[in-house]
Design an enzyme around this catalytic site. Structure first.
Site, PDB file in Angstrom:
ATOM      1  N   ARG A 101       0.881  -1.186   0.000  1.00  0.00           N
ATOM      2  CA  ARG A 101       0.000   0.000   0.000  1.00  0.00           C
ATOM      3  C   ARG A 101       0.910   1.226   0.000  1.00  0.00           C
ATOM      4  O   ARG A 101       1.705   1.415   0.916  1.00  0.00           O
ATOM      5  CB  ARG A 101      -0.909  -0.008   1.228  1.00  0.00           C
ATOM      6  CG  ARG A 101      -1.636   1.327   1.408  1.00  0.00           C
ATOM      7  CD  ARG A 101      -2.747   1.261   2.440  1.00  0.00           C
ATOM      8  NE  ARG A 101      -3.908   0.598   1.903  1.00  0.00           N
ATOM      9  CZ  ARG A 101      -5.153   0.769   2.374  1.00  0.00           C
ATOM     10  NH1 ARG A 101      -5.391   1.580   3.371  1.00  0.00           N
ATOM     11  NH2 ARG A 101      -6.168   0.118   1.831  1.00  0.00           N
ATOM     12  N   HIS A 128      -7.326   0.714  -6.493  1.00  0.00           N
ATOM     13  CA  HIS A 128      -7.557  -0.132  -5.306  1.00  0.00           C
ATOM     14  C   HIS A 128      -8.289  -1.392  -5.786  1.00  0.00           C
ATOM     15  O   HIS A 128      -9.451  -1.609  -5.460  1.00  0.00           O
ATOM     16  CB  HIS A 128      -8.395   0.660  -4.290  1.00  0.00           C
ATOM     17  CG  HIS A 128      -8.406   0.081  -2.915  1.00  0.00           C
ATOM     18  ND1 HIS A 128      -7.640  -1.005  -2.530  1.00  0.00           N
ATOM     19  CD2 HIS A 128      -9.113   0.446  -1.792  1.00  0.00           C
ATOM     20  CE1 HIS A 128      -7.874  -1.280  -1.259  1.00  0.00           C
ATOM     21  NE2 HIS A 128      -8.755  -0.417  -0.798  1.00  0.00           N
ATOM     22  N   GLN A 131     -10.303  -3.989  -3.485  1.00  0.00           N
ATOM     23  CA  GLN A 131     -11.573  -3.471  -2.986  1.00  0.00           C
ATOM     24  C   GLN A 131     -12.710  -3.813  -3.947  1.00  0.00           C
ATOM     25  O   GLN A 131     -13.785  -4.269  -3.536  1.00  0.00           O
ATOM     26  CB  GLN A 131     -11.467  -1.945  -2.820  1.00  0.00           C
ATOM     27  CG  GLN A 131     -12.732  -1.288  -2.350  1.00  0.00           C
ATOM     28  CD  GLN A 131     -13.048  -1.595  -0.900  1.00  0.00           C
ATOM     29  OE1 GLN A 131     -12.230  -1.357  -0.027  1.00  0.00           O
ATOM     30  NE2 GLN A 131     -14.223  -2.116  -0.634  1.00  0.00           N
ATOM     31  N   ASP A 217     -17.144   6.965  -1.470  1.00  0.00           N
ATOM     32  CA  ASP A 217     -15.831   6.852  -0.826  1.00  0.00           C
ATOM     33  C   ASP A 217     -15.568   8.204  -0.150  1.00  0.00           C
ATOM     34  O   ASP A 217     -16.291   9.182  -0.412  1.00  0.00           O
ATOM     35  CB  ASP A 217     -14.777   6.546  -1.911  1.00  0.00           C
ATOM     36  CG  ASP A 217     -13.369   6.337  -1.368  1.00  0.00           C
ATOM     37  OD1 ASP A 217     -13.190   6.235  -0.135  1.00  0.00           O
ATOM     38  OD2 ASP A 217     -12.427   6.276  -2.195  1.00  0.00           O
ATOM     39  N   CYS A 257     -16.607   1.795   0.679  1.00  0.00           N
ATOM     40  CA  CYS A 257     -15.401   0.988   0.922  1.00  0.00           C
ATOM     41  C   CYS A 257     -14.902   1.140   2.354  1.00  0.00           C
ATOM     42  O   CYS A 257     -14.178   0.278   2.839  1.00  0.00           O
ATOM     43  CB  CYS A 257     -14.311   1.349  -0.078  1.00  0.00           C
ATOM     44  SG  CYS A 257     -13.875   3.100  -0.061  1.00  0.00           S
ATOM     45  N   ARG A 285     -13.652  -8.514   1.932  1.00  0.00           N
ATOM     46  CA  ARG A 285     -12.240  -8.262   1.609  1.00  0.00           C
ATOM     47  C   ARG A 285     -11.409  -9.512   1.937  1.00  0.00           C
ATOM     48  O   ARG A 285     -10.509  -9.878   1.194  1.00  0.00           O
ATOM     49  CB  ARG A 285     -11.716  -7.069   2.433  1.00  0.00           C
ATOM     50  CG  ARG A 285     -12.418  -5.739   2.192  1.00  0.00           C
ATOM     51  CD  ARG A 285     -12.150  -5.185   0.812  1.00  0.00           C
ATOM     52  NE  ARG A 285     -10.726  -5.068   0.545  1.00  0.00           N
ATOM     53  CZ  ARG A 285      -9.942  -4.063   0.983  1.00  0.00           C
ATOM     54  NH1 ARG A 285     -10.458  -3.070   1.663  1.00  0.00           N
ATOM     55  NH2 ARG A 285      -8.657  -4.035   0.684  1.00  0.00           N
TER      56      ARG A 285
HETATM   57  N1   CP Z   1     -11.355   0.064   2.355  1.00  0.00           N
HETATM   58  C1   CP Z   1     -10.083  -0.001   2.804  1.00  0.00           C
HETATM   59  O1   CP Z   1      -9.139  -0.270   2.045  1.00  0.00           O
HETATM   60  O2   CP Z   1      -9.949   0.199   4.132  1.00  0.00           O
HETATM   61  P1   CP Z   1      -8.592   0.411   4.926  1.00  0.00           P
HETATM   62  O3   CP Z   1      -7.998   1.717   4.490  1.00  0.00           O
HETATM   63  O4   CP Z   1      -8.982   0.398   6.366  1.00  0.00           O
HETATM   64  O5   CP Z   1      -7.649  -0.729   4.604  1.00  0.00           O
HETATM   65  N1  NVA Z   2      -9.901   6.730  -1.686  1.00  0.00           N
HETATM   66  C1  NVA Z   2      -9.561   6.351  -0.339  1.00  0.00           C
HETATM   67  C2  NVA Z   2      -9.793   4.891  -0.127  1.00  0.00           C
HETATM   68  C3  NVA Z   2      -9.589   4.432   1.295  1.00  0.00           C
HETATM   69  C4  NVA Z   2      -9.759   2.956   1.426  1.00  0.00           C
HETATM   70  C5  NVA Z   2      -8.124   6.723  -0.040  1.00  0.00           C
HETATM   71  O1  NVA Z   2      -7.267   6.517  -0.898  1.00  0.00           O
HETATM   72  O2  NVA Z   2      -7.848   7.218   1.052  1.00  0.00           O
END
Ligand code: CP
Ligand code: NVA
Length: 298
Positions: A101, A128, A131, A217, A257, A285
């Site tokens: 990540r 992502h 997701q 989101d 999400c 997930r």
């Molecule tokens: N939706 C999602 O990826 O959540 P987190 O940021 O908690 O991993």
């Molecule tokens: N778009 C958001 C998704 C979080 C899971 C971000 O990148 O923070």
């Protein structure tokens, strides 16, 4: 070497296979000898916060028989400037897979090519993909086949989750609508690539009419904190509330999400009314990502 970096790079048949395997793993959870990661160690390298992704991958690797090491990028030499390609070549000699990540999408691509181990995108600024696999799994559970359905993404149509939804529409064959202010429309190249699968509009009511799923989101994605004030101002007309939900099809799902910011992209009332769907989505997930990892090592 198989990787899972963006839905754009996956075939529809592989995604279908992953979804079916996810359903099976969910049904068999706790009652199976399926351990495709036995004798393997996977590394998770995270430069951004996470609750769902971190826990679901850590639990998922263990349930598939593997060991997992969580590495906060800032605690690694990466945080002091060691290049991703050197980090990748070191880890590639020690672990069997990596779940990353981070900010730049190019970094996960470079990691994949230099490490020569299975690499999973656990969220970049661009995409992502894990997701959306869990989300499509949830829609199939609740509404049946996604083909022919209409999913409407509301809010920051240029964010990573929206981008992965666009690739999802191209692979799974449903109609995706994005309702957003012009400043948050997807990049023109994406709109062009998506063609007929995607409709982008500023008109919220028009987008919601005939929708089977409303999806949102956060308005301020990780890394965009400096733009908070202007984002909240520009996006304030795109909140999902009970009245907006009522304009969608009967039985339409509300999905998020997570994490959710009540009073911003969604109201407390509508989120709690759809909590069953939203937390099933979060649970999925785990099952979806186990399927992705099992598919990677096949
Ligand atoms: N939706 C999602 O990826 O959540 P987190 O940021 O908690 O991993
Ligand atoms: N778009 C958001 C998704 C979080 C899971 C971000 O990148 O923070």
């Amino acid at each position: 070497m198989k990787h899972f970096l963006s839905l754009e790079e996956q075939s529809s048949s592989d995604l279908e296979y992953i979804l079916n395997l996810a359903d099976k793993l969910k049904a068999e959870r706790g009652n199976t000898s399926f351990k495709p990661l036995a004798c393997q160690t996977w590394a998770m390298i995270f430069s951004k916060s996470s609750t769902r992704t971190r826990v679901s991958f850590e639990v998922g690797v263990r349930e598939l028989g593997g060991q997992v090491i969580f590495l906060a990028a800032n605690d690694m030499q990466l945080g002091r400037g060691e290049p991703i390609k050197d980090t990748a070549r070191v880890l590639g000699r020690m672990v069997h897979g990596a779940i990353i990540r981070t900010y730049g999408h190019q970094d996960v691509q470079d990691f994949a090519s230099f490490s020569k181990i299975h690499t999973v995108n656990a969220l970049t600024d661009h995409a992502h993909p894990c997701q959306i696999v869990a989300d499509v799994m949830t829609i199939r559970e609740k509404l049946g086949e996604i083909k022919g359905k209409t999913v409407t993404f509301i809010g920051d149509g240029a964010c990573n989750v929206a981008t992965s939804w666009i690739y999802g529409a191209m692979r799974f064959g449903f109609e995706l609508r994005i309702a957003a202010p012009k400043q948050f429309f997807p990049a023109p190249y994406l709109i062009e690539q998506a063609g007929d699968c995607l409709k982008v509009t500023e008109d919220l009511d028009e987008a919601v009419r005939g929708s089977d799923v409303l999806y949102t989101d956060v308005w301020v994605s990780m890394g965009k904190e400096e733009e908070s004030a202007s984002r909240l101002e520009l996006l304030k007309g795109y909140q999902i509330d009970v009245d907006l939900m009522a304009k969608a099809n009967d039985g339409a799902l509300l999905m998020h999400c997570l994490p959710a910011y009540r009073g911003k992209e969604v109201t407390e009332e509508v989120l709690e009314a759809h909590a069953q769907t939203i937390f099933d989505q979060a649970e999925n997930r785990l099952h979806a990502q186990k399927a992705i990892m099992a598919w990677l090592v096949e």
